[in-house]
Every structure is written in C-alpha cells, then in structure tokens.
Motif scaffolding. Structure first.
Motif, PDB file in Angstrom:
ATOM      1  N   MET A 197       0.841  -1.216   0.000  1.00  0.00           N
ATOM      2  CA  MET A 197       0.000   0.000   0.000  1.00  0.00           C
ATOM      3  C   MET A 197       0.872   1.261   0.000  1.00  0.00           C
ATOM      4  N   ILE A 198       1.904   1.247   0.884  1.00  0.00           N
ATOM      5  CA  ILE A 198       2.800   2.410   0.971  1.00  0.00           C
ATOM      6  C   ILE A 198       3.445   2.680  -0.382  1.00  0.00           C
ATOM      7  N   VAL A 224       0.762   4.024  -2.943  1.00  0.00           N
ATOM      8  CA  VAL A 224       0.337   5.398  -2.669  1.00  0.00           C
ATOM      9  C   VAL A 224       1.477   6.361  -2.992  1.00  0.00           C
ATOM     10  N   TYR A 225       2.712   5.943  -2.669  1.00  0.00           N
ATOM     11  CA  TYR A 225       3.878   6.785  -2.943  1.00  0.00           C
ATOM     12  C   TYR A 225       4.009   7.050  -4.449  1.00  0.00           C
ATOM     13  N   LEU A 232       1.346   9.438  -5.571  1.00  0.00           N
ATOM     14  CA  LEU A 232       1.651  10.815  -5.155  1.00  0.00           C
ATOM     15  C   LEU A 232       2.776  11.422  -5.978  1.00  0.00           C
ATOM     16  N   MET A 233       3.803  10.602  -6.251  1.00  0.00           N
ATOM     17  CA  MET A 233       4.922  11.088  -7.052  1.00  0.00           C
ATOM     18  C   MET A 233       4.454  11.502  -8.441  1.00  0.00           C
TER      19      MET A 233
END
Lengths: 275, 178
Positions: free
Chosen positions: A11-12, A15-16, A19-20
């Motif tokens: 998940m991290i 999501v990263y 966002l990037m």
C-alpha cells in the motif's frame, strides 16, 4: 501477521507512486508553456506627430520572477533620450505596461540591457508591453541596418523557467514596396558584367557618392534601368561609390573563370522601401 | 477491513512525509557564508547588495563599467554566485532577495535588525516615488528599493503603501515608550 505487513508495504509503495506521479504532473502544469511559443520582440509604432516608438513586447510567458533582455539597435536607428533627459531613453507608462518590479538598465553601444527582478516569490504575468523607447533614423539609415532585435538575457536569465526558449525576432518598419534584384546589376539586364561597373563608374565620377536610402525614390534618374536603388550597391554598405564598381568588376572576373565571387555580387536580394 | 483502512492512511502519511521539503534555502546557507553577501562591506546585507548583483550582471553583459569600486566588483565576482550555477546573473539577485526576506523581519527594510523611523521613511519615499507617474523614467532603481520591495509590506496586505510606513511608525513609537 506477515500477510498484513506485506499488504501495508505494498500500500505504501503504491500510494507513494501515485503521489509522485501527481507531484510530477503538478510541476509540469506549473511550468507548461500556455498556448503558442513565448517570445520577446520589438514592435515599431508610428505616432501622431511623426515620432517613432519601439515597444518591447513579451508574449505567452508564464509567470517569471526575474530576467533580462538585450535590445540590439541597428546602425540605422538611434534611441532618443526620454523626457527627463536620460540618454538610456527608457520609457514606461504606468497605465498600460507590465509591472517590471525593480530593474536596472545599462547602455551597450547603441543597444540597451535591462535587468528586472520581482521580490514577489510568485513572479508576475509578463504578457504585454514591458517598456518602450523613442527612436529616430540616423543619417546612414538604410533597409539593411534598420533592424531592432530583442533577445532575452543569457542562460539562467529566467528564474525557474530556464528551459523556455525565447525566439528572437527582427522587426522592420512598415514596408511600402519591395523589389527583387541582382546585387551589382546596375543596368538591370539580369547579368553581371563590365557594363555594370561602367554604369557605376560613370555615375560616380568626380567622387560622387549616393546614399541608397536617399535615392530610393529618385534612383531612375541616375540608374535608369536598375531594378531598385540598392542594385548598384555591390558591397552593400548603403552607399554607391567607385568601390562598388571595383567589387562588381572583381566578381565579374571571378565568374568569368568559373570561380565564386568573394562578395555577394550576382546574388539575388530583396530591396524593401519602408514608410 | 479496519487493517486495510489503517494501511491506506498510514501509507498516505508516510508518503506525504517523504515528499515534504525539510529545509529552506536559507537554512542551507550558513551564517558565515551569508556574511559574504555583504558585497559593499557596510555591515548590512540588504537591498544595496541585491542591486550590486544586478549592476554587476549588467557590467558583465555589456562590458561597461557601472560599479565604481574595484574591491566591490571583486567581492561580487568571488561570492555572488549564490545559486552555484557558475554565472552571476539576476537569479543570484533573486536568491539573495529570498535570503534577505527569510533572515529579516518584515518592516526592517534596511536590514539593520531594528524597525524604526528610517525604515518608515524608506517605505514612504518608495511609495511616493512609485505613485509619481514618471518616477521610473527619471532615474532607475536604487538599492533601498530592493529592500523595501522585499520587506516593506509591513501589514502584509500585498501592497506597499503609506499604511505600511504608518504601521512601522506606530510600532516604533509603541516600542519606544514601553
């Protein structure tokens, strides 16, 4: 538990990545060039009363914070002092010009170099007239030296948007007519030969010198068959004198033996008559 | 289901945290380095020094002499490449303007660490000159203009005007009697 950890890590990562991508796209949008290409140029305006105004115009620029531009002035023009006697000649109307922020202007021969800086972090929207100058023709004005050229400053001149390519644009006064001609073809027969040199020598006896610009409307009384006033000006220095005859002869001799002339004699050129 | 929600929230927080800038440009500049930006060696790093960078940039671009003192020119050449791109230009002036804004209080336009009548006077002069129709044509920027433009908006309403000068004066008066 192990499965849960794996889920959290994946998940991290996802999501990263999202966002990037979002951040990258935001930067792209912030610095994207809107509409057509950004450019800076000089627009010449003939004012009532006979004065000639050179407006420095910026178009399609994103918000910029600082920059500099060069106004290169051809030998055919000179910048007039402004109303306060400042020879740099910079003029700014608070009503209709862009807010330049803080700025400094320097002379460079006939040209001008202007640096501007906004202390506002966001910069200002530079679309429109930055400033203007009043100009007049010099005694040696001719179509070849009557250009005004404006370029943005050197690398890094644009804060935060260094990759924006500013196109250079030379701007001439309003053109009334144009003629295609062979450089050096004084008798207008489409051939460069000794007769052209003779025509020029005959016209320039007693060290007579003709300014191309000055005779632009009366040249037929001197060179009846020439395509335009500039045709006999073999070395393209703006005046017709015996040195043009020499250049034409040298070109004729070179062409006679199959060589390329060192001058532009024999090449096709356009002569434009301006307002 | 709860774990999944928790994971998403946690992931978002961690991701955002990694994207946040941790240091401002000013924080990256040591005090020792900052002091080198006092190009005219008057003990203050202010609008005069920003203006000197602009002048030096103009000198380099035109080949003309604008700065009268050679020692100042050498000082600029040695220390004014603030953005480390190996050229001295208006970007460095903008960077110094940023630094000055970060290192000084709003209203302290001459950057002497005291907000007083001199600052109010500079703001008022700047405003009066800007209000004059042909001010910019008469003579060009002076160093203090850069300081006022950076730090003169004392009431932070986006406009530098007589109200800022007035507010600086009021603040100075109240501090003086307290």
């Amino acid at each position: 538990m192990k499965k849960t950890c794996k889920k959290i890590i994946s998940m991290i990562v996802s999501v990263y990545i999202v966002l990037m991508l979002f951040v990258t796209c935001s930067f792209y949008r912030a610095y994207a060039i809107p509409g057509s290409d950004p450019r800076i140029y000089v627009d010449i305006v003939y004012e009532n009363g006979g004065t000639i105004r050179a407006d420095v115009i910026v178009e399609n620029m994103p918000n910029i914070r600082t920059g500099a531009f060069y106004l290169n002035v051809g030998a055919g023009w000179t910048i007039l002092p402004n109303n306060h006697g400042n020879t740099k000649g910079l003029r700014i109307d608070s009503d209709d010009t862009i807010n330049l922020g803080q700025y400094s202007i320097a002379e460079n021969g006939t040209g001008r170099f202007l640096v501007f800086l906004n202390t506002d972090d966001n910069g200002y929207d530079y679309n429109g007239r930055l400033c203007y100058f009043h100009i007049e023709r010099t005694s040696i004005n001719n179509p070849m030296n009557s250009t005004l050229n404006c370029t943005f400053g050197d690398s890094g001149g644009l804060y935060g948007v260094n990759f924006v390519d500013i196109t250079n644009q030379a701007v001439n006064p309003v053109m009334l007519s144009s003629y295609e001609y062979l450089i050096g073809d004084a008798d207008g027969n489409g051939i460069i030969d000794a007769r052209d040199a003779t025509k020029i020598l005959t016209a320039t006896t007693n060290l007579t010198i003709y300014n191309v610009y000055s005779i632009r409307n009366s040249y037929t009384s001197i060179f009846p068959d020439a395509a335009c006033a500039a045709a006999p000006d073999g070395n393209e220095d703006g005046v017709i004198d015996s040195s043009d005859a020499t250049v034409v002869m040298q070109a004729y001799m070179a062409m006679s033996v199959g060589n390329t002339p060192s001058s532009k004699v024999g090449q096709i050129a356009i002569y434009e008559v301006f307002q | 289901m709860k774990i999944k929600k928790f994971s998403i929230i946690l992931a978002a927080i961690i991701s955002l945290a990694t994207l946040m800038p941790t240091n401002s440009f000013a924080a990256e500049i040591s005090d020792e380095l900052y002091q080198k930006y006092d190009f005219n060696s008057d003990g203050l790093i202010n609008g005069d020094d920003i203006f000197l960078i602009i002048q030096r940039y103009s000198e380099i671009a035109t080949g003309n002499t604008i700065i009268s003192e050679q020692s100042i020119r050498e000082n600029i050449d040695k220390n004014a490449d603030i953005d480390s791109d190996n050229v001295i230009n208006a970007n460095d002036a903008a960077k110094l303007s940023d630094l000055i804004k970060e290192k000084n209080s709003m209203g302290d336009v001459n950057c002497d660490k005291i907000i007083d009548t001199r600052d109010a006077s500079s703001v008022l002069t700047y405003y009066t000159r800007l209000s004059t129709e042909d001010y910019k044509e008469k003579e060009l920027s002076i160093g203090i203009d850069y300081g006022v433009a950076a730090l003169g908006d004392y009431d932070k309403n986006g406009i530098i005007d007589a109200r800022d000068a007035s507010a600086i004066l009021v603040n100075y008066a109240s501090n003086s009697v307290s």
